[in-house]
Write a protein that holds these residues in place. Structure first.
Motif, PDB file in Angstrom:
ATOM      1  N   VAL A 149       0.826  -1.200   0.000  1.00 52.04           N
ATOM      2  CA  VAL A 149       0.000   0.000   0.000  1.00 52.04           C
ATOM      3  C   VAL A 149       0.868   1.261   0.000  1.00 52.04           C
ATOM      4  CG1 VAL A 149      -1.648   1.353   1.349  1.00 52.04           C
ATOM      5  CG2 VAL A 149      -2.006  -1.102   1.051  1.00 52.04           C
ATOM      6  N   GLY A 150       1.936   1.259   0.796  1.00 56.41           N
ATOM      7  CA  GLY A 150       2.807   2.418   0.845  1.00 56.41           C
ATOM      8  C   GLY A 150       3.594   2.635  -0.427  1.00 56.41           C
ATOM      9  N   ASP A 151       3.778   1.570  -1.218  1.00 59.15           N
ATOM     10  CA  ASP A 151       4.475   1.645  -2.505  1.00 59.15           C
ATOM     11  C   ASP A 151       5.876   2.214  -2.325  1.00 59.15           C
ATOM     12  OD1 ASP A 151       4.708   1.254  -5.283  1.00 59.15           O
ATOM     13  OD2 ASP A 151       4.117   3.332  -5.683  1.00 59.15           O
ATOM     14  N   TYR A 152       6.616   1.629  -1.362  1.00 53.99           N
ATOM     15  CA  TYR A 152       7.990   2.083  -1.140  1.00 53.99           C
ATOM     16  C   TYR A 152       8.929   0.895  -0.996  1.00 53.99           C
ATOM     17  CZ  TYR A 152       6.825   1.365   3.873  1.00 53.99           C
ATOM     18  OH  TYR A 152       6.429   0.850   5.077  1.00 53.99           O
ATOM     19  N   ASP A 153      10.179   1.152  -1.311  1.00 53.23           N
ATOM     20  CA  ASP A 153      11.232   0.155  -1.177  1.00 53.23           C
ATOM     21  C   ASP A 153      11.679   0.125   0.281  1.00 53.23           C
ATOM     22  OD1 ASP A 153      13.587  -1.362  -1.242  1.00 53.23           O
ATOM     23  OD2 ASP A 153      14.199  -0.557  -3.191  1.00 53.23           O
ATOM     24  N   THR A 171      12.241  -4.022  18.673  1.00 56.98           N
ATOM     25  CA  THR A 171      10.784  -3.887  18.563  1.00 56.98           C
ATOM     26  C   THR A 171      10.297  -4.554  17.283  1.00 56.98           C
ATOM     27  OG1 THR A 171      10.902  -1.781  19.742  1.00 56.98           O
ATOM     28  CG2 THR A 171       8.869  -2.253  18.515  1.00 56.98           C
ATOM     29  N   PRO A 172       9.343  -5.473  17.370  1.00 55.94           N
ATOM     30  CA  PRO A 172       8.878  -6.186  16.172  1.00 55.94           C
ATOM     31  C   PRO A 172       8.181  -5.261  15.174  1.00 55.94           C
ATOM     32  CG  PRO A 172       8.238  -7.350  18.171  1.00 55.94           C
ATOM     33  CD  PRO A 172       8.725  -6.005  18.596  1.00 55.94           C
ATOM     34  N   ILE A 173       8.332  -5.596  13.906  1.00 53.73           N
ATOM     35  CA  ILE A 173       7.677  -4.868  12.819  1.00 53.73           C
ATOM     36  C   ILE A 173       6.896  -5.878  11.979  1.00 53.73           C
ATOM     37  CG2 ILE A 173       7.958  -3.296  10.876  1.00 53.73           C
ATOM     38  CD1 ILE A 173      11.041  -3.996  12.863  1.00 53.73           C
ATOM     39  N   VAL A 174       5.581  -5.751  11.957  1.00 53.32           N
ATOM     40  CA  VAL A 174       4.754  -6.563  11.059  1.00 53.32           C
ATOM     41  C   VAL A 174       4.837  -5.929   9.676  1.00 53.32           C
ATOM     42  CG1 VAL A 174       2.426  -7.369  10.529  1.00 53.32           C
ATOM     43  CG2 VAL A 174       3.207  -7.290  12.913  1.00 53.32           C
ATOM     44  N   VAL A 175       5.359  -6.674   8.706  1.00 50.45           N
ATOM     45  CA  VAL A 175       5.604  -6.107   7.392  1.00 50.45           C
ATOM     46  C   VAL A 175       4.851  -6.898   6.326  1.00 50.45           C
ATOM     47  CG1 VAL A 175       7.808  -7.374   7.228  1.00 50.45           C
ATOM     48  CG2 VAL A 175       7.377  -5.446   5.697  1.00 50.45           C
ATOM     49  N   HIS A 176       3.989  -6.197   5.588  1.00 50.53           N
ATOM     50  CA  HIS A 176       3.307  -6.807   4.444  1.00 50.53           C
ATOM     51  C   HIS A 176       4.253  -6.658   3.257  1.00 50.53           C
ATOM     52  CE1 HIS A 176      -0.606  -7.626   2.102  1.00 50.53           C
ATOM     53  NE2 HIS A 176       0.422  -7.730   1.269  1.00 50.53           N
ATOM     54  N   CYS A 177       4.961  -7.739   2.958  1.00 50.71           N
ATOM     55  CA  CYS A 177       6.000  -7.693   1.940  1.00 50.71           C
ATOM     56  C   CYS A 177       5.835  -8.754   0.867  1.00 50.71           C
ATOM     57  CB  CYS A 177       7.375  -7.814   2.582  1.00 50.71           C
ATOM     58  SG  CYS A 177       7.544  -9.193   3.732  1.00 50.71           S
ATOM     59  N   GLY A 178       4.935  -9.716   1.060  1.00 51.20           N
ATOM     60  CA  GLY A 178       4.667 -10.704   0.028  1.00 51.20           C
ATOM     61  C   GLY A 178       3.902 -10.090  -1.124  1.00 51.20           C
ATOM     62  N   SER A 179       3.863 -10.771  -2.239  1.00 56.22           N
ATOM     63  CA  SER A 179       3.247 -10.241  -3.461  1.00 56.22           C
ATOM     64  C   SER A 179       1.786 -10.616  -3.615  1.00 56.22           C
ATOM     65  CB  SER A 179       4.032 -10.716  -4.686  1.00 56.22           C
ATOM     66  OG  SER A 179       5.369 -10.269  -4.621  1.00 56.22           O
ATOM     67  N   GLY A 180       1.154 -11.086  -2.541  1.00 53.01           N
ATOM     68  CA  GLY A 180      -0.265 -11.375  -2.575  1.00 53.01           C
ATOM     69  C   GLY A 180      -1.055 -10.302  -1.830  1.00 53.01           C
ATOM     70  N   PRO A 181      -2.312 -10.086  -2.189  1.00 55.43           N
ATOM     71  CA  PRO A 181      -3.051 -10.789  -3.255  1.00 55.43           C
ATOM     72  C   PRO A 181      -2.673 -10.353  -4.661  1.00 55.43           C
ATOM     73  CG  PRO A 181      -4.439  -9.126  -2.256  1.00 55.43           C
ATOM     74  CD  PRO A 181      -3.172  -9.148  -1.462  1.00 55.43           C
ATOM     75  N   ALA A 182      -1.914  -9.263  -4.794  1.00 54.07           N
ATOM     76  CA  ALA A 182      -1.383  -8.837  -6.084  1.00 54.07           C
ATOM     77  C   ALA A 182      -0.042  -8.167  -5.816  1.00 54.07           C
ATOM     78  CB  ALA A 182      -2.333  -7.865  -6.790  1.00 54.07           C
ATOM     79  N   PRO A 183       0.913  -8.305  -6.714  1.00 56.81           N
ATOM     80  CA  PRO A 183       2.243  -7.751  -6.455  1.00 56.81           C
ATOM     81  C   PRO A 183       2.261  -6.231  -6.495  1.00 56.81           C
ATOM     82  CG  PRO A 183       2.126  -8.647  -8.680  1.00 56.81           C
ATOM     83  CD  PRO A 183       0.853  -9.034  -7.997  1.00 56.81           C
ATOM     84  N   PHE A 186       7.432  -3.079  -5.026  1.00 56.16           N
ATOM     85  CA  PHE A 186       8.548  -3.362  -4.134  1.00 56.16           C
ATOM     86  C   PHE A 186       8.305  -4.577  -3.243  1.00 56.16           C
ATOM     87  CE2 PHE A 186       8.408   1.282  -4.859  1.00 56.16           C
ATOM     88  CZ  PHE A 186       9.595   1.412  -5.580  1.00 56.16           C
ATOM     89  N   THR A 187       7.306  -5.395  -3.582  1.00 56.10           N
ATOM     90  CA  THR A 187       7.027  -6.583  -2.777  1.00 56.10           C
ATOM     91  C   THR A 187       7.927  -7.735  -3.220  1.00 56.10           C
ATOM     92  OG1 THR A 187       5.232  -7.222  -4.276  1.00 56.10           O
ATOM     93  CG2 THR A 187       4.642  -5.918  -2.345  1.00 56.10           C
ATOM     94  N   GLY A 188       7.935  -8.784  -2.400  1.00 56.23           N
ATOM     95  CA  GLY A 188       8.700  -9.982  -2.719  1.00 56.23           C
ATOM     96  C   GLY A 188       9.863 -10.195  -1.775  1.00 56.23           C
ATOM     97  N   PRO A 189      10.374 -11.417  -1.730  1.00 52.06           N
ATOM     98  CA  PRO A 189      11.410 -11.776  -0.751  1.00 52.06           C
ATOM     99  C   PRO A 189      12.768 -11.141  -1.014  1.00 52.06           C
ATOM    100  CG  PRO A 189      10.968 -13.610  -2.222  1.00 52.06           C
ATOM    101  CD  PRO A 189       9.921 -12.578  -2.512  1.00 52.06           C
ATOM    102  N   ASP A 190      13.087 -10.803  -2.255  1.00 51.98           N
ATOM    103  CA  ASP A 190      14.435 -10.309  -2.557  1.00 51.98           C
ATOM    104  C   ASP A 190      14.744  -9.014  -1.814  1.00 51.98           C
ATOM    105  OD1 ASP A 190      14.721 -12.477  -4.177  1.00 51.98           O
ATOM    106  OD2 ASP A 190      14.522 -11.381  -6.074  1.00 51.98           O
ATOM    107  N   ARG A 191      13.779  -8.100  -1.768  1.00 47.75           N
ATOM    108  CA  ARG A 191      14.036  -6.822  -1.090  1.00 47.75           C
ATOM    109  C   ARG A 191      14.146  -7.001   0.423  1.00 47.75           C
ATOM    110  NH1 ARG A 191      13.492  -2.693  -4.858  1.00 47.75           N
ATOM    111  NH2 ARG A 191      12.455  -3.361  -6.775  1.00 47.75           N
TER     112      ARG A 191
END
Length: 305
Positions: A149-153, A171-183, A186-191
């Motif tokens: 949603v933030g559309d940032y690297d 401090t834990p950070i919950v990060v939505h970084c997977g490419s679902g439900p749509a990529p 900057f999503t995906g495991p490589d970053r």
């Protein structure tokens, strides 16, 4: 529990579900649950989120009837009725100048909702290290980063000081970084792999088990012992129909059982809260594994006893 009339939705009476969730807890011998992925945010922001889901937008592409579209205090009461001992107020900016205001709102929400783990967020901007430091000083227990949603690297240099602060604080950070439900761009495991190579002690919680790149995020968990994953929407019938968890990776869930946390996405889910809990039993990993996911692992992480 009051039943509130949701806009544009069928009214759901959740009374019987409360009893069913209690029965689920009783089967496991648990007095309470901990949910690390629930959403509370300013009502005008939440209204826009709900409108997006109502439109079956391009990031969902399917009907998404929000089941718990009720007013704020009724939502808090609903979680308490389910026996949720601690929950979060996941919120996230989509543009500069928004995160500090959200953090102020969330701090106030936590002050009047003692069972909510004080949640904060950030965005790549010059002011981010300052307001993240302020949130930590004010008692923030968990942060949310929504790369899609933030559309940032996550490797944006404007975030370097933020990641350093959070790594040092643990401090834990919950990060939505997977490419679902749509990529996203900057999503995906490589970053995330690149981020962890620079900040290997970051206690990231990969939201949604990293779907659809489940296996790749499990690989990262093997490499980085402070990486965790949350189960938000994973394993449910709703998700399995489109983004099934790979069956050959199920043994890895057992191996990483102490680093998997229950998340629900409440209230923005198109099915019962109970469904998210029962989905954890889909692969027959045993009661001890489920107990760890729905309570013990998060209790350890947040020092809840």
């Amino acid at each position: 529990m009051p039943v509130c009339e949701p806009v544009g939705e069928t009214v759901h009476d959740h009374t019987s579900e409360v009893a069913d969730v209690a029965a689920f807890r009783e089967r496991l011998g648990l007095d309470a649950l901990i949910d690390v992925h629930t959403h509370f945010m300013p009502q005008n922001v939440l209204d826009k989120v709900w409108a997006y889901f109502d439109s079956a937008g391009p990031l969902t592409g399917r009907p998404w009837p929000i089941r718990y579209r009720i007013e704020e205090q009724a939502r808090v009461g609903q979680l308490r009725a389910f026996g949720v001992r601690r929950f979060t107020s996941m919120l996230y900016p989509h543009k500069p100048g928004m995160a500090a205001w959200l953090d102020q709102w969330s701090a106030d929400f936590a002050s009047r909702t003692p069972d909510c783990l004080h949640t904060a967020t950030f965005y790549p901007e010059e002011s981010a290290p300052g307001y993240v430091a302020d949130a930590l000083a004010a008692g923030a227990r968990v942060f949310k980063s929504h790369i899609q949603v933030g559309d940032y690297d996550p490797n944006d240099p404007l975030l370097d000081a933020v990641w350093g602060l959070l790594e040092d604080a643990g401090t834990p950070i919950v990060v939505h970084c997977g490419s679902g439900p749509a990529p996203g761009r900057f999503t995906g495991p490589d970053r995330i792999a690149a981020l962890l190579a620079r900040y290997p002690r970051l206690p990231l919680i990969v939201a949604h088990m990293g779907m659809p790149e489940y296996a790749e995020f499990l690989d990262l968990a093997d490499r980085y012992p402070r990486l965790l994953l949350d189960t938000t929407m994973a394993f449910t019938d709703f998700t399995e129909s489109d983004i099934p968890f790979p069956r050959d990776a199920v043994p890895r869930l057992r191996d990483l059982g102490d680093r998997i946390l229950f998340g629900s996405d409440f209230p923005n889910i198109p099915y019962r809260y109970l469904d998210a809990l029962e989905a954890l039993e889909r692969f027959g990993l045993g009661d001890d594994w489920v107990r760890g996911v729905v309570h013990h692992n998060a209790a350890t992480l947040f020092g809840l006893g």
